[in-house]
Design an enzyme around this catalytic site. Structure first.
Site, PDB file in Angstrom:
ATOM      1  N   GLU A   1      45.595  46.687  37.062  1.00  0.00           N
ATOM      2  CA  GLU A   1      46.149  45.337  37.177  1.00  0.00           C
ATOM      3  C   GLU A   1      45.084  44.233  37.168  1.00  0.00           C
ATOM      4  OE1 GLU A   1      50.388  46.267  39.315  1.00  0.00           O
ATOM      5  OE2 GLU A   1      48.704  45.892  40.651  1.00  0.00           O
TER       6      GLU A   1
ATOM      7  N   ASP B   1      42.152  46.579  49.655  1.00  0.00           N
ATOM      8  CA  ASP B   1      42.848  45.832  48.601  1.00  0.00           C
ATOM      9  C   ASP B   1      42.566  44.361  48.846  1.00  0.00           C
ATOM     10  OD1 ASP B   1      45.028  44.918  46.691  1.00  0.00           O
ATOM     11  OD2 ASP B   1      45.452  47.069  46.715  1.00  0.00           O
TER      12      ASP B   1
ATOM     13  N   HIS C   1      42.252  43.693  42.640  1.00  0.00           N
ATOM     14  CA  HIS C   1      42.615  44.110  44.001  1.00  0.00           C
ATOM     15  C   HIS C   1      41.410  44.042  44.936  1.00  0.00           C
ATOM     16  CE1 HIS C   1      46.744  45.322  43.083  1.00  0.00           C
ATOM     17  NE2 HIS C   1      46.273  45.781  41.937  1.00  0.00           N
TER      18      HIS C   1
END
Length: 591
Positions: A354, A230, A284
């Site tokens: 995201e 991440d 990420h």
């Protein structure tokens, strides 16, 4: 006199040793009673549980026919004879089974037990279509022998049969007891059942990861989803791109090597668990990618560690792939190649959630690239940029994997909104759904023909309900998700509320995962957050029970206590031990 002493040793301890015992009550519940009520012979709770309410020691409960007798015998698992298998893989699974009872080497035995394991395909690979069914038959064979027959089409089914057999053996003190008459036919209702562990936000030791796999295996959960990278860190060692960990690991020691990963994959495999890696992208992605410029490859990521973070990502630190840089795809392909070398299996997770458009919109290199492509700097333009990444990354994965794809999994995101779903091919992608169970994406994804893995945050996020870590108050997805809520996570009911009742569409839900995001979890506390709540997911998606959590609670409380006392998987303690010993009492009377 000798016979009497032997019976006391096998059945319990003398009344002078303990004031209490257990007997089966009218409601098929083991009751704690004075030892005088059991003829001054101590009957252990483990022995009572086996026979009082047949099946009361099983988790998850079988889906097919179940016949379990009402008598048991004392056994020593170390003396069991195993027959029928032909591979080291199955032999290893048998050794795992025997290891469950390693703390009972001196258990007395009334009967010799022979276990015949008959598996049609001992080399089967676990996929979404693999049979995990098994048949378990236990019968008395002569005066002092018991024959156990486990038959299955696949290795996975045979291993599940061994797991169920282990639950028909219960131990207390130094003694083990086993049901001597049973017939169980069983198979899961959903092919994908597991947990996600995030090892980027906080590093986990291999020992902790193996303990989690032990808990999954015991409850017939079959998927360890390893969110291994991440923005926070990149602990995965890439032999083709070793600077990813040089720049991205928290320390030289906090790295997962190829040998360590292969060890975890093999450890999981003999326990019926697949390990699914995730390379999260294009968002990420931050720490670990910063070496590109010094190697002449340009910026591989943008917005990395940028502040104020709220403008560029959902949580610190920020980072997103630089999709204007063609060198990025060579790096991604090399990481894919390394992961394919380390991780076997039929599935791969490519992340995808995201994405922050403002990060790209405030990066001149990216906006110049979009202008060159003729894409506007609005939602449509950024979706075109992202679409190009998904198509190119997929092609690079296919190239890295010898011209073949796997079961490609991605998160729900802006790209799975109804107006953008046409960017994705339902024949290629399985969607992991993390949105709220009432979000409009759920029916849209099903109606477009995608397979679905449930991880809806309102039920299945294990990090919810704790204090905020970037401010005060509670974290974003509070309240805490109790095991009862997870147990009642029935996708059929969610889809019915959205107007979907077609049985063929309901079958597109292939299973579920709980998600252990680790902003506030590490080696010291993650296992207590994962279990027993993920055990509850195990029964929901194996058995698909028609009954509710209240009926399941006594079995789960007992199963959890056994996992702690006998297998060393210390989940969150569910109740005082008095309640374990007093089934059915520790519950509100108006529930």
């Amino acid at each position: 006199m000798i016979i009497l002493v032997l019976l006391v040793l096998l059945c319990g301890q003398a009344s002078s040793d303990f004031a209490w015992s257990y007997k089966c009550g009218d409601k098929k519940v083991c009751q704690k009673v004075p030892v005088t009520d059991t003829n001054n012979v101590y009957i252990p709770l483990a022995k009572c549980r086996l026979t009082c309410n047949p099946g009361g020691t099983l988790w998850p409960y079988p889906t097919g026919s179940v016949r379990i007798g009402t008598s048991s015998v004392a056994v020593n698992v170390n003396s069991f004879k195993f027959q029928g298998f032909h591979t080291d893989r199955t032999r290893s699974a048998v050794e795992v089974f025997k290891g469950y009872f390693k703390n009972f080497p001196n258990s007395k035995a009334e009967s010799q037990v022979t276990v015949v394991v008959q598996v049609s395909d001992e080399n089967s690979e676990l996929s979404m279509t693999t049979s995990e069914s098994y048949r378990l038959f236990v019968q008395k064979h002569g005066a002092a022998n018991i024959l156990v027959q486990i038959s299955a089409l696949t290795f996975q089914g045979g291993r599940h049969g061994l797991e169920t057999l282990s639950q028909l053996i219960q131990c207390e003190g130094s003694q083990c007891y086993m049901i001597n008459d049973a017939l169980i036919n069983d198979e899961p209702k959903y092919p994908w059942r597991g947990v996600l562990l995030d090892t980027s936000r906080n590093f986990f030791t291999i020992s902790s990861i193996k303990t989690i796999i032990d808990g999954l295996s015991a409850s017939k959960l079959n998927t360890f989803h390893w969110h291994i990278t991440d923005t926070h860190s990149f602990p995965y060692f890439s032999k083709r791109r070793p600077k990813m960990t040089t720049w991205g690991a928290y320390s030289p020691e906090k790295v997962y090597t190829e040998d360590q990963i292969k060890d975890v994959v093999q450890y999981a495999d003999v326990r019926g668990v697949r390990v699914v890696p995730e390379l999260d992208a294009p968002a990420h992605s931050g720490n670990g990618y910063q070496w590109g410029e010094e190697e002449g490859l340009g910026k591989l990521v943008v917005c990395d560690n940028r502040d104020p973070w709220e403008k560029y990502c959902v949580e610190p630190p920020c980072g997103q792939m630089n999709l204007a840089n063609p060198n990025l795809y060579d790096v991604v392909e090399d990481i894919y190649r390394d992961m394919l070398d380390s991780f076997t299996g039929t599935a791969f997770h490519i992340g995808g959630d995201e994405v922050n458009f403002n990060c790209w919109n405030t990066t001149k290199e990216v906006t110049d690239y979009m202008t060159k492509k003729g894409w506007p700097r609005n939602e449509h333009g950024f979706m075109e940029l992202w679409k190009e990444y998904e198509a190119t990354a997929l092609a690079r994965f296919k190239k890295a994997n010898g011209g073949k794809l796997k079961d490609m999994i991605l998160w729900t995101s802006h790209m799975t909104e109804p107006q953008f779903l046409h960017y994705l091919d339902p024949k290629v992608y399985t969607v992991q759904y993390w949105e709220h169970s009432t979000n409009k994406q759920l029916p849209a994804i099903i109606n477009k023909g995608f397979k679905l893995i449930m991880s809806n945050y309102d039920d299945l996020y294990l990090d919810c309900g704790f204090g905020a870590w970037v401010g005060e108050g509670n974290n974003w997805c509070s309240p805490y998700k109790g095991w009862q809520k997870i147990y009642m996570n029935d996708p059929k009911k969610m889809l019915a509320k959205a107007g979907i009742t077609d049985p063929n569409k309901l079958k597109q839900v292939v299973g579920a995962e709980t998600a252990m995001w680790t902003e506030q979890a590490g080696d010291q506390n993650a296992i207590t957050k994962i279990f027993p709540r993920t055990y509850a997911l195990g029964e929901r998606y194996w058995s698909d029970p028609a009954t509710g959590w209240l009926d399941a609670e006594p079995r789960l409380v007992y199963f959890t206590s056994v996992m702690e006392s006998q297998r060393g998987v210390y989940g969150n303690t569910m109740k005082p031990e008095w309640c374990v010993q007093s089934e059915g009492i520790c519950i509100l009377n108006n529930v």
